[in-house]
Design an enzyme around this catalytic site. Structure first.
Site, PDB file in Angstrom:
ATOM      1  CD  GLU A  34      -2.844   1.226   2.349  1.00 11.06           C
ATOM      2  OE1 GLU A  34      -2.852   0.322   3.198  1.00 11.06           O
ATOM      3  OE2 GLU A  34      -3.594   2.218   2.382  1.00 11.06           O
ATOM      4  NE  ARG A 258       3.791  -8.365  10.993  1.00 13.36           N
ATOM      5  CZ  ARG A 258       3.195  -7.673  10.020  1.00 13.36           C
ATOM      6  NH1 ARG A 258       2.251  -8.202   9.286  1.00 13.36           N
ATOM      7  NH2 ARG A 258       3.539  -6.431   9.795  1.00 13.36           N
ATOM      8  CE  LYS A 268       2.983  -0.022   4.906  1.00 16.75           C
ATOM      9  NZ  LYS A 268       2.465  -0.112   3.538  1.00 16.75           N
TER      10      LYS A 268
HETATM   11  P1  ATP Z   1       2.384  -2.293   7.972  1.00 10.73           P
HETATM   12  O1  ATP Z   1       1.616  -3.068   8.987  1.00 10.73           O
HETATM   13  O2  ATP Z   1       3.787  -2.022   8.338  1.00 10.73           O
HETATM   14  O3  ATP Z   1       1.666  -1.076   7.489  1.00 10.73           O
HETATM   15  P2  ATP Z   1       1.385  -3.667   5.758  1.00 10.73           P
HETATM   16  O4  ATP Z   1       1.188  -5.137   5.781  1.00 10.73           O
HETATM   17  O5  ATP Z   1       0.168  -2.846   5.916  1.00 10.73           O
HETATM   18  O6  ATP Z   1       2.518  -3.275   6.756  1.00 10.73           O
HETATM   19  P3  ATP Z   1       1.674  -3.466   2.970  1.00 10.73           P
HETATM   20  O7  ATP Z   1       2.217  -2.332   2.188  1.00 10.73           O
HETATM   21  O8  ATP Z   1       0.239  -3.739   2.884  1.00 10.73           O
HETATM   22  O9  ATP Z   1       2.111  -3.214   4.457  1.00 10.73           O
HETATM   23  O10 ATP Z   1       2.523  -4.785   2.713  1.00 10.73           O
HETATM   24  C1  ATP Z   1       2.984  -5.247   1.486  1.00 10.73           C
HETATM   25  C2  ATP Z   1       3.365  -6.694   1.639  1.00 10.73           C
HETATM   26  O11 ATP Z   1       4.420  -6.826   2.591  1.00 10.73           O
HETATM   27  C3  ATP Z   1       2.211  -7.526   2.154  1.00 10.73           C
HETATM   28  O12 ATP Z   1       2.149  -8.724   1.421  1.00 10.73           O
HETATM   29  C4  ATP Z   1       2.551  -7.780   3.588  1.00 10.73           C
HETATM   30  O13 ATP Z   1       2.019  -8.993   4.035  1.00 10.73           O
HETATM   31  C5  ATP Z   1       4.079  -7.780   3.567  1.00 10.73           C
HETATM   32  N1  ATP Z   1       4.626  -7.405   4.869  1.00 10.73           N
HETATM   33  C6  ATP Z   1       4.353  -6.308   5.596  1.00 10.73           C
HETATM   34  N2  ATP Z   1       4.995  -6.332   6.785  1.00 10.73           N
HETATM   35  C7  ATP Z   1       5.712  -7.482   6.805  1.00 10.73           C
HETATM   36  C8  ATP Z   1       6.585  -8.099   7.756  1.00 10.73           C
HETATM   37  N3  ATP Z   1       6.850  -7.533   8.933  1.00 10.73           N
HETATM   38  N4  ATP Z   1       7.130  -9.298   7.441  1.00 10.73           N
HETATM   39  C9  ATP Z   1       6.880  -9.863   6.256  1.00 10.73           C
HETATM   40  N5  ATP Z   1       6.075  -9.348   5.316  1.00 10.73           N
HETATM   41  C10 ATP Z   1       5.482  -8.171   5.582  1.00 10.73           C
HETATM   42 MG    MG Z   2      -1.533  -3.185   4.612  1.00 10.60          MG
END
Ligand code: ATP
Ligand code: MG
Length: 552
Positions: A34, A258, A268
């Site tokens: 995102e 994760r 984020k």
């Molecule tokens: P955050 O919680 O930090 O905002 P998010 O999951 O909302 O992270 P996205 O931009 O939606 O962030 O994530 C893009 C991809 O990265 C998704 O497939 C997500 O599952 C993966 N991802 C995010 N954080 C992690 C993590 N800590 N370990 C492994 N993969 C991750």
């Molecule tokens: Mg997300």
């Protein structure tokens, strides 16, 4: 070397089965960020998995921005994400956006309405969550649930035309308010948001929800393996439900654990807060776990990939030790980085009383000791030198092998010197050591005399002043998921996470153009910072030279 036989991880097993059975001829994965912030180390794991699997099995990976929330997203993030992925060395097949599919998603929503599988709900957000029930208690149906398809279609179109205010209505799937999986209790498909989108502008004022978007986007792109983190496991049945109900390409979702790291936060939302409140210098502050932060700090793509390889892919959540990541960084830099001598703030003067005044010898020193025949740098040696205060001790214990009264030590790459006299100021602080050097100990002289200790040094008149930014962990709590309820994560910010000092460097350091972190000999790895000016070079501490961490 012993050949390491590696077991396949569970995703590799699935993919090999799918290729063998002919279920898929080739694989297509996607990385779906995102664009509401910068990528962090957790994303690096996801990138390594998605791109790594595609590379291993001759498939491809799409980059797809999950841009369904216009109020939080921005092109600044879109661009930064691409830069970070390229820095890691991955190349996506197609650059796509969920917003590319808004028309298609809308059409499918009308289709669901016509089939009696979706309805417009006028209940407020509070009522909707209240009526959803709990895991043990079924939800209650909305009083708007039995609108006719015609009525729903009419209102939904009006929603799209902008007739209603934010929050006034939503579109929901009509599934089962008593379903044991709460995700099926009439999930929301669309909400009204009068906000300009970074790509579609003001075309839309209704935006699709994650669950209604993700699977269909995967399906439109023919993604074979849609890999995400474990918390999406409860969403999977709904992901499948949309795909089956719409009768579209059967993408499948698989979940992995994760990445969580000690002393590190990777949400984020919280990283954005640190930036907005000025608690760090920006998204690329070298203390941040963002990819631009660790890049500025001196971590390398090679080290990050080696780390992701080491931690592997599992299905249970785990807190990884950040020291393992630091170990990977050190391994990589130890093999590749150039060496320079830098004496830190508050050095001690060393005067070589028997070395001719005005004489300068330029020693040819290897840039990397692992490659003694490789490139070298010239290091000037003279009568007046500086050493680290930590390398001298007046009342030294027996086993102290650095400089001590009447003791001998080798000045790295050069002669053995002996400390003859200590000069102190009026407060009793040691300010100068009068020493004598032994000319016969010049390396290459044939006759090698050895001493136990070797210390680094710089020649006073040739030394260049630099700024050194020493970083420590941003947080003091090892497991940042355990912040007590009466505390805030910001209460655990480490007040000593940045200490700026001066350093005095051998002159060749300023001409280094290796592009990666260098080693300050006997101290640690340091990466030149973009804040450097022609008058003052600035170096960020990447990591210390060693620690007690052991890799199993
Ligand atoms: P955050 O919680 O930090 O905002 P998010 O999951 O909302 O992270 P996205 O931009 O939606 O962030 O994530 C893009 C991809 O990265 C998704 O497939 C997500 O599952 C993966 N991802 C995010 N954080 C992690 C993590 N800590 N370990 C492994 N993969 C991750
Ligand atoms: Mg997300």
């Amino acid at each position: 070397m012993e050949e390491e036989i590696k077991k396949l991880n569970f995703l590799e097993e699935i993919i090999e089965d799918d290729l063998k059975s002919g279920k898929h001829k080739s694989i297509l994965t996607r990385f779906p960020p995102e664009p509401n912030g910068y990528l962090h180390l957790g994303h690096a794991k996801s990138l390594c998995i998605n791109f790594g699997l595609a590379q291993k099995y001759g498939g491809k990976t799409n980059l797809r921005y999950d841009d369904t929330n216009p109020t939080k997203e921005d092109t600044e993030y879109v661009d930064a994400i691409k830069e970070d992925i390229k820095w890691l060395g991955f190349q996506w097949a197609e650059e796509r956006y969920a917003s590319d599919y808004f028309d298609q998603l809308y059409e499918w929503a009308e289709d669901l309405i016509k089939r009696g599988l979706a309805y417009v709900d006028d209940e407020t957000q509070e009522e909707i969550s209240l009526h959803r029930g709990t895991v043990d208690k079924p939800g209650t149906e909305s009083r708007y649930r039995n609108r006719t398809p015609e009525e729903n279609l009419k209102i939904f179109r009006e929603m799209k035309e902008g007739k209603y205010a934010d929050g006034e209505k939503v579109l929901r799937a009509k599934i089962d308010m008593a379903h044991p999986n709460m995700m099926f209790r009439d999930p929301i498909l669309y909400r009204i948001k009068h906000a300009s989108h970074h790509r579609t502008g003001d075309k839309w004022c209704i935006y699709p929800m994650y669950d209604y978007t993700h699977g269909q986007c995967d399906s439109i792109e023919n993604i074979t393996h849609s890999i995400c983190t474990l918390e999406f496991d409860v969403h999977r049945p709904l992901y499948d439900w949309f795909i089956e109900t719409l009768g579209i390409f059967p993408s499948h979702q698989y979940e992995f654990a994760r990445l969580n790291l000690t002393y590190t936060l990777m949400s984020k939302r919280k990283l954005l807060e640190l930036v907005q409140k000025g608690l760090v210098a920006g998204w690329d502050d070298p203390r941040m776990p963002t990819l631009c932060g660790v890049r500025r700090r001196g971590y390398t793509p090679e080290a990050l990939k080696a780390f992701c390889e080491k931690i592997g892919v599992t299905k249970h959540d785990q807190l990884m030790d950040i020291q393992l990541l630091e170990w990977c960084v050190r391994q990589d830099l130890n093999a590749r980085s150039n060496r320079y001598m830098v004496v830190s703030d508050d050095p001690i003067k060393v005067t070589l009383t028997n070395y001719p005044e005005g004489q300068v010898e330029w020693f040819d020193c290897p840039l990397n000791p692992a490659d003694p025949e490789g490139a070298s740098r010239k290091v000037p040696f003279s009568r007046n030198l500086l050493i680290d205060r930590a390398d001298f001790m007046e009342d030294a214990p027996h086993k102290y092998f650095r400089l001590k009264p009447d003791g001998e030590v080798r000045l790295k790459y050069t002669y053995i010197i002996k400390c003859d006299e200590i000069i102190k100021d009026e407060t009793g602080k040691v300010v100068e050591l009068k020493c004598s050097y032994d000319p016969s100990t010049r390396p290459g002289n044939g006759e090698w005399r050895s001493v136990k200790g070797t210390i680094h040094w710089v020649s006073t008149e040739h030394a260049k002043a630099i700024e050194v930014r020493n970083y420590d962990r941003l947080f003091t709590l090892a497991d940042m998921s355990q912040v007590p309820e009466d505390k805030d994560y910001k209460d655990f910010l480490n007040p000593e996470s940045l200490v700026i000092v001066k350093g005095l460097a051998e002159p060749a350091l300023l001409n280094d153009n290796s592009g990666i972190a260098v080693q300050f000999e006997r101290v640690g790895y340091y990466k030149k910072d973009p804040d450097s000016t022609p008058d003052l070079a600035v170096f960020n501490k990447t990591t210390a030279l060693k620690d007690s961490f052991k890799v199993e």
